[in-house]
Design a protein around this motif. Sequence first.
Motif, PDB file in Angstrom:
ATOM      1  N   ASN A  55       5.168   0.755  -8.126  1.00 21.34           N
ATOM      2  CA  ASN A  55       6.005  -0.425  -7.920  1.00 21.34           C
ATOM      3  C   ASN A  55       6.028  -1.337  -9.136  1.00 21.34           C
ATOM      4  O   ASN A  55       6.327  -2.499  -9.041  1.00 21.34           O
ATOM      5  N   ASN A  56       5.683  -0.786 -10.279  1.00 15.69           N
ATOM      6  CA  ASN A  56       5.625  -1.652 -11.458  1.00 15.69           C
ATOM      7  C   ASN A  56       6.997  -1.894 -12.062  1.00 15.69           C
ATOM      8  O   ASN A  56       7.292  -2.965 -12.539  1.00 15.69           O
ATOM      9  N   ASN A  57       7.813  -0.865 -12.023  1.00 13.06           N
ATOM     10  CA  ASN A  57       9.116  -1.005 -12.680  1.00 13.06           C
ATOM     11  C   ASN A  57      10.202  -1.057 -11.629  1.00 13.06           C
ATOM     12  O   ASN A  57      10.413  -0.122 -10.893  1.00 13.06           O
ATOM     13  N   HIS A  58      10.884  -2.175 -11.621  1.00 12.48           N
ATOM     14  CA  HIS A  58      11.861  -2.333 -10.550  1.00 12.48           C
ATOM     15  C   HIS A  58      13.263  -1.948 -10.988  1.00 12.48           C
ATOM     16  O   HIS A  58      14.097  -1.649 -10.161  1.00 12.48           O
ATOM     17  N   ASN A  59      13.512  -1.997 -12.259  1.00 16.74           N
ATOM     18  CA  ASN A  59      14.908  -2.014 -12.674  1.00 16.74           C
ATOM     19  C   ASN A  59      15.606  -0.661 -12.565  1.00 16.74           C
ATOM     20  O   ASN A  59      16.241  -0.356 -11.579  1.00 16.74           O
ATOM     21  N   ASN A  60      15.439   0.157 -13.581  1.00 15.60           N
ATOM     22  CA  ASN A  60      16.238   1.374 -13.554  1.00 15.60           C
ATOM     23  C   ASN A  60      15.417   2.600 -13.214  1.00 15.60           C
ATOM     24  O   ASN A  60      15.937   3.584 -12.746  1.00 15.60           O
ATOM     25  N   ASN A  61      14.140   2.475 -13.447  1.00 12.94           N
ATOM     26  CA  ASN A  61      13.381   3.716 -13.427  1.00 12.94           C
ATOM     27  C   ASN A  61      12.819   4.073 -12.056  1.00 12.94           C
ATOM     28  O   ASN A  61      12.671   5.235 -11.732  1.00 12.94           O
ATOM     29  N   SER A  73     -12.566  -0.103   2.357  1.00 18.47           N
ATOM     30  CA  SER A  73     -12.673   0.283   0.956  1.00 18.47           C
ATOM     31  C   SER A  73     -12.724   1.803   0.810  1.00 18.47           C
ATOM     32  O   SER A  73     -12.572   2.327  -0.282  1.00 18.47           O
ATOM     33  N   LEU A  74     -12.923   2.496   1.916  1.00 20.33           N
ATOM     34  CA  LEU A  74     -12.870   3.956   1.864  1.00 20.33           C
ATOM     35  C   LEU A  74     -11.455   4.492   2.008  1.00 20.33           C
ATOM     36  O   LEU A  74     -11.187   5.643   1.723  1.00 20.33           O
ATOM     37  N   ASN A  75     -10.558   3.637   2.482  1.00 21.89           N
ATOM     38  CA  ASN A  75      -9.238   4.121   2.850  1.00 21.89           C
ATOM     39  C   ASN A  75      -8.360   4.532   1.678  1.00 21.89           C
ATOM     40  O   ASN A  75      -7.513   5.398   1.827  1.00 21.89           O
ATOM     41  N   GLY A  76      -8.571   3.904   0.547  1.00 24.52           N
ATOM     42  CA  GLY A  76      -7.713   4.237  -0.592  1.00 24.52           C
ATOM     43  C   GLY A  76      -6.271   3.916  -0.317  1.00 24.52           C
ATOM     44  O   GLY A  76      -5.393   4.756  -0.481  1.00 24.52           O
ATOM     45  N   ASN A  77      -6.036   2.689   0.127  1.00 22.72           N
ATOM     46  CA  ASN A  77      -4.681   2.324   0.536  1.00 22.72           C
ATOM     47  C   ASN A  77      -3.707   2.230  -0.622  1.00 22.72           C
ATOM     48  O   ASN A  77      -2.544   2.530  -0.463  1.00 22.72           O
ATOM     49  N   ASN A  78      -4.211   1.781  -1.752  1.00 24.19           N
ATOM     50  CA  ASN A  78      -3.318   1.609  -2.894  1.00 24.19           C
ATOM     51  C   ASN A  78      -3.454   2.780  -3.853  1.00 24.19           C
ATOM     52  O   ASN A  78      -4.531   3.357  -4.002  1.00 24.19           O
ATOM     53  N   THR A  82       0.839  -1.190   0.000  1.00 20.06           N
ATOM     54  CA  THR A  82       0.000   0.000   0.000  1.00 20.06           C
ATOM     55  C   THR A  82       0.876   1.242   0.000  1.00 20.06           C
ATOM     56  O   THR A  82       2.096   1.163   0.074  1.00 20.06           O
ATOM     57  N   ILE A  83       0.226   2.396  -0.064  1.00 21.82           N
ATOM     58  CA  ILE A  83       0.946   3.660  -0.031  1.00 21.82           C
ATOM     59  C   ILE A  83       1.743   3.754   1.261  1.00 21.82           C
ATOM     60  O   ILE A  83       2.909   4.133   1.276  1.00 21.82           O
ATOM     61  N   GLN A  84       1.088   3.350   2.355  1.00 20.11           N
ATOM     62  CA  GLN A  84       1.748   3.387   3.660  1.00 20.11           C
ATOM     63  C   GLN A  84       2.987   2.497   3.680  1.00 20.11           C
ATOM     64  O   GLN A  84       4.059   2.934   4.094  1.00 20.11           O
TER      65      GLN A  84
END
Lengths: 588, 525
Positions: free
Chosen positions: B364-370, B213-218, A246-248
């Motif tokens: 967190n999609n691109n791990h390598n250089n970017n 579901s209200l938290n918007g964690n991601n 998550t963001i946290q």
Amino acid sequence: MFELPLRSTTYVNKHRMRERQLRYRYINEHTKQYTAYERRSNREDLKRLKRRNVGYMTPPETSHGEEELSSDSEDEDDMKNDRRKESRRRHNKKRKSLRWTSLYRQDTEELEEGGNNAFGSTTPDPDTNQTDEESDRETADDNNDLEGEDGNFISGKDERKFFTIHHKPQQTYEVWFDPTTKLRTPLNKKIINFKDWSRVQNKTRSNMKEPLAQASHSLRASQKLIPHGLYLYDENNTSTYHKKPTIQDKHMETMITLLRHHISECNWAMSYRIFALLIRLPRIDIKSIWQYGVKILNQNKNPVQCLQFLEWMHSVFSSRKSFRLATTLQIDPVFRGASRTHTAQFTLTWLWDSLIYYSSKVTDEEEQDNKLEQLIEKLNEMILTPPFMEDGEIWFILAMCHMSRADHLSIRYLKQRESQGSHMRAIVYDKVIKEITQVIKYLKESKDRQFGDFVFPEDYIMRNLTQIELRVQEEEEEEEEDDDDDDEEEESEETETSADDKSRSFPLPTTTQEEQYEKLQPPQETRQEHMPFPQSHDVSSSSFQVEEENSFLQALDMPDYLEEGNLPQDNANYYTNRDSDDMEYSSD
Amino acid sequence: MSSTYIRGPVCGFDNCPSRLWRIIAGRRTCQYGHVMEGDIEFNNDDDAAIQQSQGVITKRLNLTTSQTGSFQTNLSLSQQNLLNSKQSKKLMKGQKATLLMIKCLQFILKRQVDYLIQRRKFPTQFEKIVKFIWLSFISKHNYHTRKMDRNDLSLNINITISVIYMAILQLGLPVYFCDLINWIASLDFPFYKASNIIPIKWNENLPNFYLLSLNGNNLLSLKTFTDTLFRFNSLTHITKFINTEINISGLVFKLITLTTLPLEFYFYTRHLVKIFCYKEDDYVIPIHSIINRAGSQHALLPETYIVLSFILTIRYIFLYDGMFTSTQIYSNEWMNALLQTPNLNEEDLSEFTINRKLTKLLNNNNHNNNSSNPMDWTEKETINYLNWMEEKFMPLEKQNHEDLGKLSMDERIIYRKLNDIIPLKSTELQLPQLDRHPLTFIEELQEKYLKLLDLIDNSQTTENNTNSTITTEKDGEKEFNERLNLICKLENKILSDLSNEFNVPIKRLKSDLSRFEKRISYIPH
């Protein structure tokens, strides 16, 4: 290894649990095999040495370790026959039970090991460990033969079920010390050759086959890499998160990385700020990052802040609760917190730090007295409650408090001797003697409760105690006997010593004091006077207490064990009883 | 019997004024003999069991006064749980809970719209349009039925984003998905921990499932965004009533400023987009999309069409450059300069770039250089980040903890003590102060282009010195390969930049690109 210090009450990561379990099992197995090898090779060396030295005096060049061993070997010879019989009996017994152990061993063994490392309190069991090396050789061969039978004995499915039910959290902790190696290990000078090394490795590998049989593919792969010093790169970070971060999570991870990075770069201002921020975040577990905090706060010129922080830790995270293995699955007990049976590391650090700070850094005499008094009161209180009551180290710290008080009293008396009358001397003398009796009393208590790797050099302390006593005792006689010139000389020298005291600890005997000592003591004991002080011996990270003695009042550097992972190893060199050797040297 | 009194709370029984208490037969009794209720406590230690075996049993009462002066007993865990359960909140269930959830969503939506209008200078009509769309959602949402279809829209904070996006489309504002993400990542926009915003009473009544579901964690990814958007549209049929064509020119211009390409690319792209996206539907959000779970839905979003055609435009322009004319317009040196990211002064970054950096960190999609690695940050960058942490992140975290009464009185005192011991700014270990004069977006853009020009000039002057070699055929082939290599590098760089910008995995973006190419090959001439 570098898990995030978050409060992990919300989830249990099964993958991580298994991985840790296997990793520490491997490490424990490996150290076990290696120590067995070491003991074996030591014995062979002894035999060789004996053959060579028949009829000769021991040459003076022989190193200290070998000499010590030669004295031990006689005892061993007597024991040998008995032991052989016993090992044979044990071997037969073991053979019978091997079928069962292959299935149940994991649990029984781990229970023993876990008991050791979690609390460090189990008593050493010499019988089993001494015969280990012999039985190990045989069992290693037998293991391979019996493996086929085991497969038929119980079906794989049932076995897996069995292991999933009986997960022991102790298995995820590394064994840090083996009580049987205490005091007897000589200096490790030997080089292991490749053949032996591969033998040790092969044995470990064959012992690891059993738990790995149930492991998943990725676990097996990571297990293969560990001997080469490698780790599997976890692209999605599944070991830290069980779900999408998550963001946290992301920000926490960044903060922790920044903290570790800046500490490693010695950028203290930055790391202080990061630490101060981290503490204020509710999800961070302070118990897991207090070591960093101590390290950072020690860089401050004002060490009181660090002491306050440690005191806060001690008061908030009390050791009233008993540590429940069943509920606290994922956490190592050793450095995080305290329990009924286990003193917290931060408490010990706090006590040591405050003792050293109050006795050496505080210049104001009154304040020093007050602070030491407070500390002693605190310790006296602590000694009444369970975890501290049984901890030898706490008793030892108490003894050291009294000792430093006696030291300060005597030195102060030396400084102001001229202005004070003889009645003052009597008062001071009484006080010092009282303190010294306290020290001896508490040292005895501490010795009764000694376990684990906590050892202290008793003789050295006793010698210093006599020094302290002499300071107060003899002055009167000195003044009466000696001429004025001598007095002046003495004073100048003594002021020097007292100046040294601040930096060095207990004063080394000056020439005048030695002379006095010789005059007073009976002739047999004069030999002790020439004994070199045990300053030169190797002080490893584990014998922190010994180091403490040498630089008792010195500025304390961060003890190594506070840093994560840098733990006392069992092959470290302990303080060995040197007196006999020193005597021989002096006679030569 | 000991006659020592302990000072405690006022007894209050029959207006008894006594504050002094003593213990008689294990009961706390006041001066005048009133017994306090529910304050007996034995210590059930392990020691008791040991002592029992020896035949001696001692039981003590632990009496301490807490900070407020009242008696504080060391209650056992089970007792504490009992106390807590009495105070536990009244959770709503079923239809009521759903209604409350919709209320909460509306509340959050209102805050979001306020933020957009006040801080981002959206037109005031925006609120009315959002209201219209939201009403259409409420009228269609069947909260009274219990059955949930697989394709139904689940109540989620992402719905508010869809509503806002549709309203933006109706007004034709040059605001796109990447902007929304940036605002979310900067934590200015009420999205992360949005459950803190809603009134505490609602918070207490809402079931945990909805609260989460209200938290918007991601951070919102393009995939989930399109998913909810399409579901939303198929539920409300709002596309019949409002404009759904996206503002192409704004997006193309935004892409060019992000990649610091010269402005002629704007026209190239505009022209090629017309060719590539030949169907009229391509600019329009699909009305009834087939909801499939394969995950390539975002390719149906007009924004992705335009991003993909932008990348293709760059590729084709560079490839065919110099084929029909004698000289190349874009030399190799120019492309090399473009590959190097111009280093901007970190102190004076505009808010826009800082937000972009935060997005990059969370991505967190691109791990390598970017993906940005905190180990490589400069000191100023780190300080900036820490300041942001203190100003934006920490209050949100703390608020969540303190407002809901999760901390007891004692815990609060404990943490206040700790904060006093370790203040945020230490007197001895001090960091250099940063005086920030943040640039505006336009100033920063100017600086970017100027730095790029400098880079190009530098490389050209060095090139002129070594430009005396004679070109042969072999050299020509080599040159061509070199150029191809450069084009590939440039395209990769732009791809990874944009994948960060839109929070799409770079792999997926690449596969979308190849699919798009195939589609182009079927274009009717």
